[in-house]
Design a protein around this motif. Structure first.
Motif, short mmCIF file in Angstrom:
data_model
loop_
_atom_site.label_atom_id
_atom_site.label_comp_id
_atom_site.label_asym_id
_atom_site.label_seq_id
_atom_site.Cartn_x
_atom_site.Cartn_y
_atom_site.Cartn_z
N LEU A 172 0.82 -1.21 0.00
CA LEU A 172 0.00 0.00 0.00
C LEU A 172 0.85 1.27 0.00
O LEU A 172 0.51 2.26 -0.65
CB LEU A 172 -0.92 -0.01 1.23
CG LEU A 172 -1.76 -1.29 1.41
CD1 LEU A 172 -2.70 -1.13 2.61
CD2 LEU A 172 -2.55 -1.65 0.17
N SER A 231 -5.41 -4.52 -4.78
CA SER A 231 -4.13 -3.99 -4.31
C SER A 231 -3.00 -4.54 -5.17
O SER A 231 -3.21 -5.02 -6.26
CB SER A 231 -3.93 -4.36 -2.84
OG SER A 231 -4.89 -3.75 -2.03
N LEU A 245 -2.82 -1.17 -7.61
CA LEU A 245 -3.19 -0.11 -6.67
C LEU A 245 -3.01 1.28 -7.27
O LEU A 245 -3.62 2.25 -6.81
CB LEU A 245 -2.36 -0.23 -5.38
CG LEU A 245 -2.90 0.57 -4.20
CD1 LEU A 245 -4.18 -0.05 -3.67
CD2 LEU A 245 -1.87 0.66 -3.08
#
Length: 493
Positions: free
Chosen positions: A159, A461, A465
């Motif tokens: 992330l 993700s 992402l």
């Protein structure tokens, strides 16, 4: 470790003075660290730092932002074993898995760094030959990353890395269970020299505050469906906020009648019991063709009973503990529920007792056979532990129906030697991650990671992402001496 929050490039104590402990789930006598229980004030400070850093950070060359990430990556590579040992001690998965967790995080850094000198946008033809049209990406602003304990290193980097390379700034809110690993990520980011406020870490139970903060533009979440659904509802109340949530699964290995049983049994063991069944991609259902059921079942139970359970730092251990007391209680409830729902228990797992296990949360595998039943809870709900059902089916059509008979849709594996059958599974099952002659686990960072139905928001993700943390903009330039419009629109006045 006397942990702190990492805000605006400085390690700081929490404003309340309250602290919580991170303990080793294999030996609860071992306190690995204490950390601040953050409050509104700490969250506001972190968001303010990220907001202030955003303008300067996004104005840097994307290549320059990538160079910070490269420096970070080199430090992580040098610290690989140190981080791996910490991951294993803190979340309880075997050291081989701890190392894989760290390797996956480093792979994400390398992948994202490798994109910074690649094409980053598109030139698109216009209807009007005198026009050039471009598709460009812009960062969205402040990103909140709320991450789970089971991949305490890899998932935060899934992330963080795409977010910061694209020009966003980030606040990481890790699980309380793995606060030490998050603190270590902050230490390495600090050593890499990221400008203050670009990467921040706030410990303790403050995720709800981050999600609701008006200056947070993107919320990235990996965890349970209950929490993720709550995040989606909160975010829906803001006009300029979005979220990407990965929210678990009720995954399955489908073993068809032509399966190679060596592959099938090993794939099932790995899918069900790696990380003690505590992966969002773990398989708690084995959907097996009745023609080979007896042989598969016999071999699977024999191998399950040989699984070595114990200290996860032991290289020969396959399964360590579950994460905490609440996890043991949840798995035990589902084991009891399976019996109540009519399961035939084949391997009666549960809490382990005795000297090697008395200080940790060790559980042995629970395996049972059950006909599929749409009203069954154990066949539809995520357990998140060493608990697996063997479900007989008569053909591929029934296998597909059983696989889809759950509200989740994350990971699916099929074991078959027939490419036509594999294609049926590929096309008709509802999943985000699909595998042929492999376990349901083993995602790679250059592929999308996310699911459908209750498993996700449709915004995966890992490599994809970038589509969450940027927005695409159209930029059209007219080179003519007068205005010409598309669609034949007249400009005469």
């Amino acid at each position: 470790m006397e942990g702190k929050n990492y805000i605006n490039g400085i390690f700081v104590n929490g404003s309340s003075g309250d602290r919580f402990e991170s303990r080793n789930p294999a030996n609860t006598d071992e306190v690995l660290g204490t950390f601040p229980s953050s409050t509104d004030k700490d969250v506001n400070n972190a968001v303010s730092a990220a907001k202030a850093a955003y303008q300067g950070w996004k104005c840097l060359s994307r290549i320059k932002r990538g160079e910070y990430l490269d420096a970070f990556t080199q430090l992580l590579k040098a610290g690989h074993e140190e981080i791996s040992q910490l991951v294993t001690r803190e979340c309880g998965k075997g050291i081989v898995e701890g190392r894989a967790d760290v390797t996956e995080g480093i792979h994400m850094c390398q992948y994202v760094f490798g994109t910074v000198r690649m094409p980053h946008g598109d030139v698109i033809d216009s209807e009007i030959p005198e026009k050039d049209a471009f598709l460009r990406r812009k960062p969205k602003g402040v990103v909140a990353a709320i991450t789970p304990w089971n991949f305490p290193f890899a998932i935060p980097l899934w992330l963080i890395c795409p977010s910061v390379v694209e020009g966003n700034t980030v606040i990481l809110k890790p699980s309380r269970e793995t606060a030490c690993t998050a603190h270590k990520i902050a230490e390495y980011a600090h050593k890499a020299g990221f400008p203050p406020g670009v990467i921040n870490v706030v410990q303790g139970g403050c995720g709800d505050l981050l999600v609701k903060h008006p200056d947070v533009h993107v919320v990235l979440f990996v965890g349970s469906n209950d929490v993720g659904s709550g995040i989606k509802q909160i975010v829906a109340g803001f006009r300029d906020k979005m979220c990407a949530c990965e929210m678990g699964g009720k995954n399955a290995v489908i073993v068809l009648d032509d399966a190679n049983l060596d592959i099938a049994v090993n794939a099932a063991i790995i899918s069900a019991f790696k990380t003690s069944g505590q992966r969002c991609t773990s398989a708690s259902r084995l959907i097996v063709h009745e023609k080979i059921l007896s042989n598969f079942e016999k071999r699977f139970i024999e191998l399950t009973k040989r699984i070595k359970i114990g200290n996860p730092l032991d290289e020969t251990v396959f399964m360590g503990p579950v994460i905490n007391q609440a996890a043991t209680e949840k798995v035990a409830r589902y084991n009891d529920l399976a019996r109540e729902e009519g399961a035939e228990v084949l391997c009666n797992g549960g809490m382990l007792v005795g000297e090697p296990f008395k200080k940790g949360y060790f559980m042995s595998p629970f395996v049972y056979r059950m006909e599929n039943n749409p009203k069954s809870r154990v066949l539809r709900e995520e357990v998140f532990g060493p608990h697996v059902a063997i479900i007989p089916v008569k053909d591929i059509d029934e296998a597909i129906g059983v696989y889809n008979d759950t509200d989740y849709g994350l990971s699916c594996a099929v074991i078959t030697e027939d490419y036509r059958k594999a294609k049926r599974i590929r096309d008709d099952c509802e999943y985000g991650l699909g595998y042929v002659n492999l376990p349901t686990i083993g995602a790679e960072v250059h592929l999308p990671f996310g699911g459908v139905k209750k498993s996700g928001t449709g915004l995966p993700s890992a490599s994809t992402l970038i589509d969450v943390v940027t927005h695409r903009t159209a930029w059209t330039v007219n080179h003519a001496k007068k205005i010409k419009m598309a669609q034949g629109l007249t400009v005469k006045l």
